[in-house]
Write a protein that holds these residues in place. Structure first.
Motif, mmCIF file in Angstrom:
data_model
loop_
_atom_site.group_PDB
_atom_site.id
_atom_site.type_symbol
_atom_site.label_atom_id
_atom_site.label_comp_id
_atom_site.label_asym_id
_atom_site.label_seq_id
_atom_site.Cartn_x
_atom_site.Cartn_y
_atom_site.Cartn_z
ATOM 1 N N LEU A 222 -29.955 54.528 -49.715
ATOM 2 C CA LEU A 222 -29.441 53.128 -49.241
ATOM 3 C C LEU A 222 -29.658 52.992 -47.867
ATOM 4 N N LYS A 223 -29.188 54.045 -47.269
ATOM 5 C CA LYS A 223 -29.190 53.950 -45.739
ATOM 6 C C LYS A 223 -30.572 53.424 -45.108
ATOM 7 N N GLN A 224 -31.759 54.074 -45.671
ATOM 8 C CA GLN A 224 -32.963 53.764 -45.305
ATOM 9 C C GLN A 224 -33.170 52.187 -45.464
ATOM 10 N N ALA A 225 -32.766 51.787 -46.843
ATOM 11 C CA ALA A 225 -32.992 50.309 -47.183
ATOM 12 C C ALA A 225 -32.061 49.384 -46.216
ATOM 13 N N GLU A 226 -31.053 49.749 -46.008
ATOM 14 C CA GLU A 226 -30.282 48.751 -45.081
ATOM 15 C C GLU A 226 -30.820 48.673 -43.678
ATOM 16 N N PHE A 227 -31.415 49.962 -43.057
ATOM 17 C CA PHE A 227 -31.999 49.893 -42.006
ATOM 18 C C PHE A 227 -33.152 48.989 -41.987
ATOM 19 N N ILE A 228 -34.056 49.270 -42.922
ATOM 20 C CA ILE A 228 -35.221 48.710 -42.970
ATOM 21 C C ILE A 228 -35.057 47.012 -42.980
ATOM 22 N N LYS A 229 -33.977 46.857 -43.790
ATOM 23 C CA LYS A 229 -33.591 45.090 -43.891
ATOM 24 C C LYS A 229 -33.486 44.556 -42.615
ATOM 25 N N ARG A 230 -32.571 45.407 -41.719
ATOM 26 C CA ARG A 230 -32.251 44.819 -40.603
ATOM 27 C C ARG A 230 -33.360 44.745 -39.386
ATOM 28 N N GLU A 231 -34.349 45.882 -39.516
ATOM 29 C CA GLU A 231 -35.333 45.794 -38.526
ATOM 30 C C GLU A 231 -36.461 44.693 -39.152
ATOM 31 N N ILE A 232 -36.440 44.334 -40.444
ATOM 32 C CA ILE A 232 -37.386 43.223 -40.912
ATOM 33 C C ILE A 232 -36.698 41.799 -40.288
ATOM 34 N N GLN A 233 -35.376 41.876 -40.392
ATOM 35 C CA GLN A 233 -34.562 40.421 -40.206
ATOM 36 C C GLN A 233 -34.903 40.146 -38.747
ATOM 37 N N GLN A 234 -34.882 41.233 -37.884
ATOM 38 C CA GLN A 234 -35.147 41.038 -36.371
ATOM 39 C C GLN A 234 -36.625 40.731 -36.009
ATOM 40 N N ARG A 235 -37.564 41.460 -36.798
ATOM 41 C CA ARG A 235 -38.938 40.928 -36.749
ATOM 42 C C ARG A 235 -39.138 39.378 -36.719
ATOM 43 N N PHE A 236 -38.668 39.226 -38.223
ATOM 44 C CA PHE A 236 -38.908 37.674 -38.720
ATOM 45 C C PHE A 236 -38.354 37.021 -37.803
ATOM 46 N N ALA A 237 -37.364 37.133 -37.118
ATOM 47 C CA ALA A 237 -36.534 36.366 -35.963
ATOM 48 C C ALA A 237 -37.553 36.073 -34.796
#
Length: 411
Positions: A222-237
């Motif tokens: 779950l920790k890795q999933a939450e991390f990659i979700k934040r990273e993808i969000q920043q990348r898309f922005a």
């Protein structure tokens, strides 16, 4: 001519000029010559695209831009020219718009990885096709396409306006029209650099499947999933895209009754719902497996299609002609949704037999007030012609009359 043949095979509707494929074909040689002449001289100017609002399964509408038949031919010419330059560069886990890959390949890979990893990040990009940044997209195109006339026409298609039903036009400065011929390959190329290549550089340890803008990532915790979700969000922005927070979710792939408790244990991907399902092993033991089956939204679309079939019109037709008209559709459903959880698809297709039993009731006066007998009569026909309909051939035949069933047992 080759571009026209591909456009014709897609059987799309007319654009703002109301010229259908059949009407375009009446003067095919002249129409194709005009397109060739204008494109080869650099003076081809694409007409506006017809804007049609398509209802979404979960509410709201999706804008669909429908080019004219002639413009679709022109776009297909460019697609055929640039596709061979772009396709070899796509990521191995990108499955859309490639000759050797399909949506079912993406589903199969997702199923395989859901067995290996416990967590999935189900991504949803907010209004993806409508918000693609033209400047970034052109930069990606120019990396692969050096043909000046292709680049010139692509840039023209990107800014072609929508035309509304009242004749007014809506200017566009971002996005690619859904419904255009060239839109899919351009959108796929945009996400190749915005997501695929970035994941390969920055997060190569995380597996994913992407089909156009439908994407899922597999994580070990779950920790890795939450991390990659934040990273993808920043990348898309950074790429001027935005994740839809209400639809983007982290899902736990539950495979055992003793697994941890987590609220979200299912997700939809390409018409399939992945969730824990009861299964029986070779020793007869019941266990949980996290696997795909036809989604509820896909079922609804099938039922809506069946509901639209006109049984009043059918009464004029022999059953063989009805089969000729609907078999390609039914076979398409079987080919796509029949790969996993076959029982669910068979239940979904039961309304097809009920629709056919309406044909029996309308065709023969003696069955009009007898629904059950009409189904049995249809079953008798199925016994005599088991391969007439695609789903009958597949094994979903209506029940025959009791007398016929007894005679079959005796035989």
């Amino acid at each position: 001519m080759e571009a026209y043949k591909r456009v014709k095979a897609n059987r799309e509707t007319a654009g703002i000029d109301d010229v259908s494929i059949a009407e375009f074909e009446k003067d095919l040689k002249s129409n194709l010559y005009k397109i060739w002449n204008r494109m080869s001289s650099g003076c081809y100017l694409p007409p506006p695209v017809k804007l049609v609002e398509i209802p979404k399964s979960k509410g709201g509408t999706r804008p669909l831009g429908i080019p004219t038949v002639g413009d679709r031919v022109a776009q297909m010419v460019v697609v055929m020219n640039i596709d061979v330059l772009i396709e070899p560069h796509f990521h191995e886990d990108s499955f859309a718009y490639q000759r050797a890959k399909s949506a079912l390949d993406a589903v199969a890979k997702a199923r395989e990885r859901c067995h290996l990893f416990h967590w999935v990040v189900d991504l949803d990009i907010k209004k993806f096709f409508d918000t693609i940044d033209h400047e970034l997209l052109i930069k990606a195109i120019e990396k692969h396409v050096q043909c000046k006339w292709s680049l010139m026409y692509i840039k023209r298609w990107l800014v072609v306006p929508y035309q509304l039903a009242d004749g007014s036009q809506v200017e566009r400065n971002r996005g690619v029209p859904q419904g255009s011929v060239i839109g899919p390959i351009l959108a796929n190329l945009f996400l190749h650099y915005a997501f695929d290549e970035w994941m390969k550089r920055k997060h190569s340890n995380i597996s994913f499947e992407r089909y156009a803008d439908d994407t899922i990532c597999h994580c070990v915790s779950l920790k890795q999933a939450e991390f990659i979700k934040r990273e993808i969000q920043q990348r898309f922005a950074a790429c001027k895209l935005e994740l839809n927070e209400t639809k983007t979710k982290i899902v736990y792939c539950k495979k055992n009754h003793r697994d941890i408790e987590y609220d979200l244990i299912q997700f939809d991907f390409l018409g399939y719902t992945f969730k824990p399902r009861r299964a029986i092993d070779k020793h007869g033991e019941v266990f949980l497996q996290f696997s795909p089956g036809i989604s509820h939204n896909a079922k609804k679309k099938i039922w809506e299609t069946v509901r639209r079939w006109n049984h009043h019109y059918w009464v004029q037709l022999p059953l063989e002609e009805i089969a000729r008209q609907i078999n390609p559709v039914i076979q398409g459903w079987i080919n796509y949704y029949g790969k996993y959880q076959i029982k669910e698809l068979k239940e979904t297709l039961l309304p097809v037999n009920m629709k056919l039993s309406r044909w029996v009731r309308n065709k023969y006066k003696g069955f009009r007030k007898h629904k059950v007998q009409a189904v049995h009569r249809l079953g008798d026909i199925a016994l005599a012609n088991p391969d007439l309909f695609a789903h009958w051939k597949w094994g979903l035949r209506p029940t025959a009359s009791p007398r016929n069933r007894i005679s079959r047992v005796v035989e």
